[in-house]
Design an enzyme around this catalytic site. Structure first.
Site, PDB file in Angstrom:
ATOM      1  N   TYR A  41      -9.466   4.517 -12.386  1.00  0.00           N
ATOM      2  CA  TYR A  41      -9.355   5.276 -11.131  1.00  0.00           C
ATOM      3  C   TYR A  41      -9.198   6.783 -11.349  1.00  0.00           C
ATOM      4  O   TYR A  41      -9.095   7.519 -10.371  1.00  0.00           O
ATOM      5  CB  TYR A  41      -8.094   4.857 -10.363  1.00  0.00           C
ATOM      6  CG  TYR A  41      -7.929   3.394 -10.091  1.00  0.00           C
ATOM      7  CD1 TYR A  41      -8.978   2.627  -9.573  1.00  0.00           C
ATOM      8  CD2 TYR A  41      -6.705   2.775 -10.295  1.00  0.00           C
ATOM      9  CE1 TYR A  41      -8.784   1.283  -9.290  1.00  0.00           C
ATOM     10  CE2 TYR A  41      -6.519   1.434 -10.011  1.00  0.00           C
ATOM     11  CZ  TYR A  41      -7.566   0.694  -9.513  1.00  0.00           C
ATOM     12  OH  TYR A  41      -7.370  -0.625  -9.234  1.00  0.00           O
ATOM     13  N   TYR A  44       0.448  -2.465 -12.005  1.00  0.00           N
ATOM     14  CA  TYR A  44      -0.974  -2.569 -12.357  1.00  0.00           C
ATOM     15  C   TYR A  44      -1.259  -1.975 -13.740  1.00  0.00           C
ATOM     16  O   TYR A  44      -2.290  -1.338 -13.949  1.00  0.00           O
ATOM     17  CB  TYR A  44      -1.849  -1.907 -11.279  1.00  0.00           C
ATOM     18  CG  TYR A  44      -1.587  -2.473  -9.913  1.00  0.00           C
ATOM     19  CD1 TYR A  44      -2.037  -3.735  -9.573  1.00  0.00           C
ATOM     20  CD2 TYR A  44      -0.861  -1.752  -8.973  1.00  0.00           C
ATOM     21  CE1 TYR A  44      -1.762  -4.276  -8.324  1.00  0.00           C
ATOM     22  CE2 TYR A  44      -0.586  -2.287  -7.722  1.00  0.00           C
ATOM     23  CZ  TYR A  44      -1.037  -3.543  -7.407  1.00  0.00           C
ATOM     24  OH  TYR A  44      -0.767  -4.076  -6.179  1.00  0.00           O
ATOM     25  N   GLU A 102       4.590  -6.398   2.079  1.00  0.00           N
ATOM     26  CA  GLU A 102       4.469  -6.949   0.717  1.00  0.00           C
ATOM     27  C   GLU A 102       4.035  -5.873  -0.271  1.00  0.00           C
ATOM     28  O   GLU A 102       2.924  -5.897  -0.781  1.00  0.00           O
ATOM     29  CB  GLU A 102       3.520  -8.151   0.705  1.00  0.00           C
ATOM     30  CG  GLU A 102       2.208  -7.910   1.414  1.00  0.00           C
ATOM     31  CD  GLU A 102       1.340  -9.151   1.556  1.00  0.00           C
ATOM     32  OE1 GLU A 102       1.888 -10.254   1.707  1.00  0.00           O
ATOM     33  OE2 GLU A 102       0.106  -8.995   1.526  1.00  0.00           O
ATOM     34  N   PRO A 103       4.941  -4.943  -0.552  1.00  0.00           N
ATOM     35  CA  PRO A 103       4.590  -3.898  -1.514  1.00  0.00           C
ATOM     36  C   PRO A 103       4.564  -4.421  -2.948  1.00  0.00           C
ATOM     37  O   PRO A 103       5.320  -5.330  -3.304  1.00  0.00           O
ATOM     38  CB  PRO A 103       5.725  -2.873  -1.365  1.00  0.00           C
ATOM     39  CG  PRO A 103       6.728  -3.460  -0.450  1.00  0.00           C
ATOM     40  CD  PRO A 103       6.310  -4.832  -0.059  1.00  0.00           C
ATOM     41  N   GLY A 104       3.694  -3.834  -3.741  1.00  0.00           N
ATOM     42  CA  GLY A 104       3.710  -4.060  -5.186  1.00  0.00           C
ATOM     43  C   GLY A 104       4.121  -2.743  -5.838  1.00  0.00           C
ATOM     44  O   GLY A 104       5.231  -2.582  -6.340  1.00  0.00           O
ATOM     45  N   CYS A 140     -12.621   2.019 -28.879  1.00  0.00           N
ATOM     46  CA  CYS A 140     -13.929   2.614 -29.157  1.00  0.00           C
ATOM     47  C   CYS A 140     -14.675   2.721 -27.837  1.00  0.00           C
ATOM     48  O   CYS A 140     -15.609   1.951 -27.561  1.00  0.00           O
ATOM     49  CB  CYS A 140     -14.693   1.740 -30.126  1.00  0.00           C
ATOM     50  SG  CYS A 140     -13.781   1.491 -31.633  1.00  0.00           S
ATOM     51  N   GLY A 173       0.792  -1.230   0.000  1.00  0.00           N
ATOM     52  CA  GLY A 173       0.000   0.000   0.000  1.00  0.00           C
ATOM     53  C   GLY A 173       0.818   1.270   0.000  1.00  0.00           C
ATOM     54  O   GLY A 173       0.247   2.364   0.020  1.00  0.00           O
TER      55      GLY A 173
HETATM   56  C1  LIG Z   1      -2.882  -8.645  -0.031  1.00  0.00           C
HETATM   57  C2  LIG Z   1      -2.151  -7.582  -0.768  1.00  0.00           C
HETATM   58  N1  LIG Z   1      -0.881  -7.310  -0.436  1.00  0.00           N
HETATM   59  C3  LIG Z   1      -0.172  -6.380  -1.085  1.00  0.00           C
HETATM   60  C4  LIG Z   1      -0.721  -5.643  -2.110  1.00  0.00           C
HETATM   61  C5  LIG Z   1       0.121  -4.623  -2.796  1.00  0.00           C
HETATM   62  O1  LIG Z   1      -0.393  -3.352  -2.710  1.00  0.00           O
HETATM   63  P1  LIG Z   1       0.439  -2.133  -3.300  1.00  0.00           P
HETATM   64  O2  LIG Z   1       0.682  -2.418  -4.719  1.00  0.00           O
HETATM   65  O3  LIG Z   1      -0.418  -0.957  -3.080  1.00  0.00           O
HETATM   66  O4  LIG Z   1       1.718  -2.071  -2.512  1.00  0.00           O
HETATM   67  C6  LIG Z   1      -2.046  -5.863  -2.481  1.00  0.00           C
HETATM   68  C7  LIG Z   1      -2.685  -5.086  -3.549  1.00  0.00           C
HETATM   69  O5  LIG Z   1      -3.801  -5.195  -3.902  1.00  0.00           O
HETATM   70  C8  LIG Z   1      -2.784  -6.875  -1.795  1.00  0.00           C
HETATM   71  O6  LIG Z   1      -4.045  -7.148  -2.123  1.00  0.00           O
END
Ligand SMILES: Cc1ncc(COP(=O)(O)O)c(C=O)c1O
Length: 420
Positions: free
Chosen positions: A313, A377, A268-270, A339, A227
């Site tokens: 978003y 994403y 667990e960042p994405g 389209c 997050g």
């Molecule tokens: C369970 C969980 N962990 C981690 C993330 C990663 O979130 P972010 O990309 O905002 O760091 C998500 C994103 O949806 C998630 O659902």
């Protein structure tokens, strides 16, 4: 050709390099930068947890094997969000024990995961019960909704009463009863309250998570999800991960002083790991306008087919145009090739349904365009094959300047392959 600084740009990709991408792979094409990926991972690895730390990559942000390989080499583990992501992580060389499955969808392969040693996170009472049937006597993780959430938009908020993610905090006792019935030991408590989270709310949610840990004596690891906010535009804030790390450290130390329990930490960042390491190289394919009181539109060959976030978003991404000398500036709305009137790359900030013109050099057909902040994403969450546009290729920009193809452009035959 030079890049305009107006929109913040994509520092790792010069106009010359983007031109090379177009020449070698065509447009639209995703480009990822290894150096930026590694730098983000190193910053996150330095989070500074006092009693042990695991950094998981939330691979839903971008599951490309090329990216997974970069993070695996740096020692990151995996947050997988489906059985399918587990497969992709294994295929990329991660050990089952490095993968935590946190899925909205109850797994259809629980027995196999238990057998292989994939870590399982029960995200509902139903999932907990299912786990108990398949793997009684095991240690597990449980995802709770601590009662509070925060995201960059309501659609990325995964905590609080309007979110279906995790077990509602008031049902902790039910979770304990179920776990006891199946002799499951809850070793990890997991919360993830949203994407693009307000850091202050994240800290409050952490406190609430630790309150839950107090009631779970067997918990040794707390996973606080991802997050971490990343500003793709210069005016948008990016979280100071060191500051958050220092705060978390203080909380964990205080918890140990008070309750004698030294908790291991996972995050667990994405987004944080990949957002700024990706861009889309595109071409301006048409320029139209709607008269004196209307708008000037640059149509690109990329849009919701590669980057859905603006239409979904209202997210803001930098858009840079390769500039011919002496080009006068204009207010331009960038749109995609679908389209679909919602296929807008530059919606108005705060109003996803309205066009948000940007001051850029007046575009011309054939211009090279770079859409920045497209590592997270985008490739993973695009409307692939809408209007039958083929899935775009992905390339990795290596530190020595070479462009390595990670995934080819989809062929028409591949698009039709499963039609019978
Ligand atoms: C369970 C969980 N962990 C981690 C993330 C990663 O979130 P972010 O990309 O905002 O760091 C998500 C994103 O949806 C998630 O659902």
């Amino acid at each position: 050709m030079a890049l305009l600084p107006t929109e913040g740009g994509t520092p790792f990709l010069t106009a010359a390099k983007a031109g090379e991408v177009r020449e070698q792979f065509g447009t639209p094409c995703y480009v990822y930068d290894r150096a930026t990926l590694e730098a983000a991972a190193r910053r996150a690895l330095a989070f500074g947890a006092p009693y042990g730390f695991t950094l998981r990559y939330a691979m839903k942000a971008n599951p490309s094997r090329g990216i997974l390989g970069v993070f695996r080499a740096l020692g990151l583990h995996i947050d997988a969000s489906s059985d399918w992501e587990v497969e992709r992580a294994l295929a990329a060389g991660f050990a089952p024990q490095q993968i935590l499955l946190t899925s909205q969808m109850p797994s259809r392969r629980l027995a196999e995961h238990v057998e292989r040693g994939v870590l399982l996170n029960a995200c509902s009472l139903y999932q907990l019960e299912a786990l108990g049937h398949v793997g009684p006597g095991r240690t597990i993780a449980v995802r709770m909704n601590p009662g509070l959430g925060s995201g960059s938009t309501k659609r990325t908020n995964t905590g609080g009463p309007a979110a279906s993610f995790g077990i509602w905090h008031e049902y902790l006792d039910d979770a304990k009863v179920l776990a006891a019935r199946h002799r499951l030991t809850i070793r990890t408590l997991h919360t993830h309250i949203g994407s693009g989270t307000d850091p202050e709310i994240w800290k409050r949610a952490m406190r609430m998570t630790l309150d839950l840990v107090k009631q779970l004596p067997d918990v040794e690891t707390v996973n606080l999800g991802g997050g971490f906010k990343v500003g793709r535009m210069p005016e948008e804030p990016t979280v100071d991960i060191r500051e958050v790390g220092a705060h978390v450290r203080g909380e964990l130390e205080a918890f140990r002083d008070r309750y004698g329990r030294a908790l291991r930490l996972e995050i667990e960042p994405g987004t944080y790991l990949v957002a700024q390491a990706g861009a889309i190289v595109a071409t301006c394919v048409d320029v139209v306008d709607t008269g004196r009181d209307g708008y000037l539109f640059a149509k690109l060959d990329t849009g919701m087919t590669e980057i859905t976030r603006p239409s979904l978003y209202g997210s803001q991404h930098p858009v840079d145009i390769g500039l011919g000398a002496g080009r006068e500036p204009a207010e331009v709305v960038f749109v995609g090739p679908c389209c679909e009137s919602g296929d807008i790359l530059t919606p108005a900030p705060g109003d996803p349904e309205a066009p948000g013109p940007r001051w850029v050099p007046r575009p011309r057909v054939g211009d090279l365009v770079i859409v920045g902040g497209a590592g997270a994403y985008c490739a993973s969450m695009s409307t692939i094959n809408y209007n039958s546009y083929p899935q775009a290729p992905e390339v990795m920009l290596e530190p020595n300047g070479t462009l390595r193809l990670l995934r080819k452009r989809q062929s028409p035959e591949q698009m039709l392959a499963n039609e019978v």
